[in-house]
Enzyme design. Structure first.
Site, PDB file in Angstrom:
ATOM      1  CE  LYS A 168      16.355  54.875  72.250  1.00  0.00           C
ATOM      2  NZ  LYS A 168      17.274  56.021  72.304  1.00  0.00           N
ATOM      3  CE  LYS A 170      17.486  59.952  71.222  1.00  0.00           C
ATOM      4  NZ  LYS A 170      18.860  60.451  71.531  1.00  0.00           N
ATOM      5  CE  LYS A 194      17.843  57.295  80.166  1.00  0.00           C
ATOM      6  NZ  LYS A 194      17.615  57.915  78.836  1.00  0.00           N
ATOM      7  CG  ASP A 196      16.906  59.097  74.877  1.00  0.00           C
ATOM      8  OD1 ASP A 196      17.916  59.163  75.609  1.00  0.00           O
ATOM      9  OD2 ASP A 196      16.888  58.453  73.827  1.00  0.00           O
ATOM     10  CD  GLU A 197      19.877  61.951  75.165  1.00  0.00           C
ATOM     11  OE1 GLU A 197      20.319  62.108  74.014  1.00  0.00           O
ATOM     12  OE2 GLU A 197      19.422  60.853  75.581  1.00  0.00           O
ATOM     13  CG  HIS A 287      21.191  60.727  79.965  1.00  0.00           C
ATOM     14  ND1 HIS A 287      22.172  61.282  79.157  1.00  0.00           N
ATOM     15  CD2 HIS A 287      20.646  59.701  79.256  1.00  0.00           C
ATOM     16  CE1 HIS A 287      22.207  60.616  78.016  1.00  0.00           C
ATOM     17  NE2 HIS A 287      21.304  59.654  78.044  1.00  0.00           N
ATOM     18  NE  ARG A 288      27.832  58.069  79.482  1.00  0.00           N
ATOM     19  CZ  ARG A 288      28.906  57.329  79.182  1.00  0.00           C
ATOM     20  NH1 ARG A 288      30.035  57.500  79.845  1.00  0.00           N
ATOM     21  NH2 ARG A 288      28.852  56.420  78.231  1.00  0.00           N
ATOM     22  CG  HIS A 320      23.254  56.644  81.236  1.00  0.00           C
ATOM     23  ND1 HIS A 320      22.719  56.235  80.033  1.00  0.00           N
ATOM     24  CD2 HIS A 320      22.191  56.888  82.043  1.00  0.00           C
ATOM     25  CE1 HIS A 320      21.395  56.237  80.111  1.00  0.00           C
ATOM     26  NE2 HIS A 320      21.057  56.642  81.323  1.00  0.00           N
ATOM     27  CB  SER A 372      22.002  52.774  78.398  1.00  0.00           C
ATOM     28  OG  SER A 372      21.024  53.200  77.477  1.00  0.00           O
TER      29      SER A 372
END
Length: 473
Positions: A168, A170, A194, A196-197, A287-288, A320, A372
């Site tokens: 973050k 992101k 990770k 982010d999406e 990731h969803r 996720h 998450s």
């Protein structure tokens, strides 16, 4: 004039597609829909209409019906049930012959089950609640590229959940500063960091620069800790060709894992990437993003348990699933249901967890459930109790929001996790004794003590929108 060989006219769906005495076959694909019909449309007619429009039917009789075996290929509505607490909607159970679907193609299955039928005027709302994929179909699907055990072996991590962190903010960091945050988190004790999406390749941080700085951070953290580390490099891209280019570069750099937004990128692109990961020994984090557009409305769309099943079929090593205790939507019993769908080889029908059918995965490996979204150290006892060991706990703000910095936040999470695992292994009840367990651990960890003080008042107590039907609890 040609002789009349069939009866023309608008079809009565119930006459052809409603079969309450149908004997289900092991090879049938079974689906249950929540149907809210238009006023004046009875249940059997509405259920039959859904079966017809999602299989062989059209609105009128056509002469080419004579050229095929309708009895073999049609979908059959075989049962309707009340929806507890809802006087308008009902459940329609439909059986589809497996020959309706291309082997190993979720794209083809979804084009039928959630295609034109969702715009059908005979129903006001329609939701795909669950699907039983027959073993005949499961065995034609690729499944997770690696699976839980192979991932543990690759990362050399056993006996506990894995710890992660979404970097973050992101969006907006430069590649170099992004890499610095990755290093601090991994050096502090996390297993993964990770993207982010929505981190792809924006002007402030191009993907190639990010990959290089991140891998430099991983290598430095590994050298200093002696542990295997990873970062989910998001290879989601505008085109499949660009996606594969990014995946190949991650492989060249020695990355152990990449990431994909499987819904926004599309099922065709995703299954292709999963196959690439299997062929190249790469772990795949999923990731969803966009799932709530499809699954949050309790009356219309696709339930997340179905999205979980298709992800396992198409391929992914981590998905996720929500947290139950964090900031995102997720009923506890439903979440427990789809965690099992993701990890276990065989799942029995259990309406108390929203599972309408048995599901046999055969020899297909399972995948890690990822918790998450709005979690911090105070949630650790509950997370371990809910998810068990085969999960990834990702603390974004719960790591980078630590008052002493990223490394301290990571250390706090690692100490909290190891304290909870130790307590669990000693037979203590985590959700009852969580405060005591963490307080005791904090005596020897100033990082954990500071984290507990920082987030002691943070709770997310909004009610869940999409709940299990009351009679099924």
């Amino acid at each position: 004039m040609a002789s009349k060989t069939y009866t023309a006219g608008v079809k009565d769906y119930r006459e052809t597609y409603w079969e309450p005495d149908y004997k289900i076959k092991d090879s049938d694909l079974l689906a249950v829909f929540k149907v809210t019909p238009q006023p004046g449309v009875d249940r059997e007619e509405a259920a039959a209409a859904v079966a017809a429009e999602s299989s062989t039917g059209t609105w009128t009789t056509v002469w080419t019906d004579l050229l095929t075996d309708l009895e073999h290929y049609k979908g059959r509505a075989y049962k309707v049930e009340d929806v507890p607490g809802d006087d308008e909607a009902f459940y329609a159970f439909i059986a589809y012959p497996i020959d309706l679907f291309e082997e190993g193609s979720i794209v083809n299955v979804f084009t039928s089950l959630v295609g034109n039928v969702f715009g059908f005027k005979a129903v006001r709302a329609l939701r795909l609640e669950d699907v039983r994929f027959p073993l005949h179909f499961v065995m034609t699907c690729p499944g997770p590229p690696n699976g839980i055990q192979v991932e543990r072996d690759k990362m050399n991590k056993y006996g506990r959940p894995l710890l992660g962190c979404t970097i973050k903010p992101k969006l907006g960091l430069s590649a170099k500063n992004y890499g610095r945050a990755v290093y601090e988190c991994l050096r502090g004790g996390l297993d993964f960091t990770k993207d982010d999406e929505n981190v792809n390749s924006q002007p402030f941080m191009r993907w190639r620069d990010r990959f290089e700085f991140v891998m430099e951070a991983i290598q430095k953290a590994e050298e200093e800790t002696g542990e295997r580390k990873g970062h989910y490099l998001n290879v989601t891209a505008p085109t499949p060709e660009e996606m594969y280019k990014r995946a190949e570069f991650a492989k060249e750099l020695g990355a152990p894992i990449i990431m994909h937004d499987y819904i926004t990128a599309g099922f065709c692109a995703h299954q292709g990437l999963a196959n690439w990961c299997r062929d190249n020994g790469m772990l795949l984090h999923i990731h969803r993003a966009m799932h709530a557009v499809l699954d949050r409305n309790p009356n219309h769309g696709i339930h997340f348990r179905v999205l979980t099943k298709i992800l396992r079929l198409m391929g992914g090593d981590q998905l996720h699933t929500g947290t139950v205790v964090g900031k995102l939507e997720g009923d506890r019993q439903s979440t427990l249901g789809w965690i099992d769908l993701l990890r276990k080889p065989y799942i029995e029908e259990d309406r108390s967890r929203g599972l309408f059918f048995d599901q046999d995965w055969g020899a297909m490996p399972g995948a890690f459930a990822v918790a998450s979204g709005g979690i911090h150290v105070w949630h650790m006892p509950a997370l371990l109790s809910i998810f068990g060991d085969d999960a990834v706990f990702q603390f974004g703000g719960g790591t980078l929001g630590h008052p002493w910095g990223n490394a301290a936040g990571a250390a706090a999470n690692r100490v909290a996790l190891e304290a909870c695992v130790k307590a669990r292994n000693e037979g203590r009840e985590l959700e009852k004794e969580g405060k005591e367990i963490l307080t005791e651990a904090a005596k020897s960890s100033p990082e954990l003590k500071a984290a507990m003080e920082t987030w002691k008042e943070i709770k997310f107590e909004f009610d869940t929108v999409d709940k299990l039907d009351t009679a099924h609890r």
